[in-house]
Scaffold this motif. Sequence first.
Motif, PDB file in Angstrom:
ATOM      1  N   PRO A 199       0.817  -1.224   0.000  1.00 42.59           N
ATOM      2  CA  PRO A 199       0.000   0.000   0.000  1.00 42.59           C
ATOM      3  C   PRO A 199       0.847   1.268   0.000  1.00 42.59           C
ATOM      4  N   GLU A 200       2.022   1.200   0.624  1.00 43.47           N
ATOM      5  CA  GLU A 200       2.888   2.378   0.705  1.00 43.47           C
ATOM      6  C   GLU A 200       3.363   2.861  -0.658  1.00 43.47           C
ATOM      7  N   SER A 201       3.381   1.961  -1.641  1.00 43.40           N
ATOM      8  CA  SER A 201       3.955   2.307  -2.946  1.00 43.40           C
ATOM      9  C   SER A 201       3.225   3.457  -3.628  1.00 43.40           C
ATOM     10  N   LYS A 202       1.903   3.501  -3.491  1.00 39.99           N
ATOM     11  CA  LYS A 202       1.132   4.572  -4.135  1.00 39.99           C
ATOM     12  C   LYS A 202       1.475   5.933  -3.544  1.00 39.99           C
ATOM     13  N   GLN A 203       1.610   5.977  -2.211  1.00 48.51           N
ATOM     14  CA  GLN A 203       1.944   7.237  -1.563  1.00 48.51           C
ATOM     15  C   GLN A 203       3.360   7.675  -1.908  1.00 48.51           C
ATOM     16  N   ILE A 204       4.271   6.695  -1.970  1.00 51.84           N
ATOM     17  CA  ILE A 204       5.662   6.995  -2.327  1.00 51.84           C
ATOM     18  C   ILE A 204       5.722   7.581  -3.736  1.00 51.84           C
ATOM     19  N   GLU A 205       5.004   6.947  -4.653  1.00 53.83           N
ATOM     20  CA  GLU A 205       4.999   7.412  -6.042  1.00 53.83           C
ATOM     21  C   GLU A 205       4.387   8.802  -6.148  1.00 53.83           C
ATOM     22  N   SER A 206       3.312   9.039  -5.388  1.00 52.30           N
ATOM     23  CA  SER A 206       2.642  10.336  -5.410  1.00 52.30           C
ATOM     24  C   SER A 206       3.553  11.437  -4.858  1.00 52.30           C
TER      25      SER A 206
ATOM     26  N   ALA B 256       2.716  -6.270 -10.724  1.00 51.34           N
ATOM     27  CA  ALA B 256       2.350  -4.906 -11.096  1.00 51.34           C
ATOM     28  C   ALA B 256       3.593  -4.145 -11.499  1.00 51.34           C
ATOM     29  N   ALA B 257       3.382  -2.974 -12.050  1.00 57.01           N
ATOM     30  CA  ALA B 257       4.539  -2.171 -12.456  1.00 57.01           C
ATOM     31  C   ALA B 257       5.343  -1.819 -11.225  1.00 57.01           C
ATOM     32  N   LYS B 258       6.654  -1.792 -11.397  1.00 54.35           N
ATOM     33  CA  LYS B 258       7.541  -1.485 -10.278  1.00 54.35           C
ATOM     34  C   LYS B 258       7.324  -0.060  -9.802  1.00 54.35           C
ATOM     35  N   VAL B 259       7.698   0.197  -8.534  1.00 50.92           N
ATOM     36  CA  VAL B 259       7.594   1.553  -8.004  1.00 50.92           C
ATOM     37  C   VAL B 259       8.477   2.442  -8.858  1.00 50.92           C
ATOM     38  N   ALA B 260       7.857   3.324  -9.593  1.00 47.14           N
ATOM     39  CA  ALA B 260       8.610   4.101 -10.580  1.00 47.14           C
ATOM     40  C   ALA B 260       9.362   5.244  -9.945  1.00 47.14           C
ATOM     41  N   THR B 261      10.555   5.475 -10.474  1.00 49.43           N
ATOM     42  CA  THR B 261      11.319   6.645 -10.095  1.00 49.43           C
ATOM     43  C   THR B 261      10.931   7.733 -11.076  1.00 49.43           C
ATOM     44  N   PRO B 262      10.449   8.876 -10.611  1.00 50.68           N
ATOM     45  CA  PRO B 262      10.050   9.933 -11.543  1.00 50.68           C
ATOM     46  C   PRO B 262      11.184  10.277 -12.479  1.00 50.68           C
ATOM     47  N   ALA B 263      10.818  10.557 -13.702  1.00 46.69           N
ATOM     48  CA  ALA B 263      11.851  10.915 -14.676  1.00 46.69           C
ATOM     49  C   ALA B 263      12.582  12.141 -14.181  1.00 46.69           C
TER      50      ALA B 263
END
Length: 209
Positions: free
Chosen positions: A45-52, A183-190
């Motif tokens: 669940p933390e992944s969405k917040q991290i990505e955001s 699922a797609a990996k936790v993305a690092t923003p470009a």
Amino acid sequence: MITMNKFRLALIAAVFTLASSSAALAQAPLKIGYTSVEYVLSQMPESKQIESDLKAYSSQLEAQLKSKYSDYQAKAEAYQKGASTMTEVVRADKEKELTGLQTSIQEFQRSADQSLQQKQQTLLKPALDKLQKTIDVVAEENGYTYVLNSDGASPVLLHGPKEGDISDLVLKKMGVTPGAAAAAKVATPAATATPVVPASTKTKTKTKK
């Protein structure tokens, strides 16, 4: 003679001890498991917040960079239009200002890239710590001697049976229902977009005589 006999007895005892230890090691179960850290992180669940949070931080840096470049462009255009009417002193001063802005943009870009990486590490640390603790628990509960990471361009694991993958066990231990597919990996923003800054701000102009 007594000394030699003692030596032989000691040697026999040493060989026997070594053989016993080797036999014990051979009988000890060696169970190796593996997991995809990226897959597990993407399911947490933390992944969405991290990505955001990363996306928001990246947007802030990009906005600052665009503002700096807009300022540079405006002053560069003004220089181009008025350079022919400027005195040598004024023209040199404007060129020095543009060079300083150009350097500032390049330094900000480097700093922004480093700052974004540090932000990602800071945000990921709690999730990674949680993942490590859960892997430790799952490994102990299921008798795994070693757990390898199967991610990366050069993964530690090159081959392994499906039953050795403990990724879903780790997710279930954390109360997360594994997805049907990774699922797609936790993305690092470009990295923040880098405006193309001219290599030189000097412009050849004809001086009015």
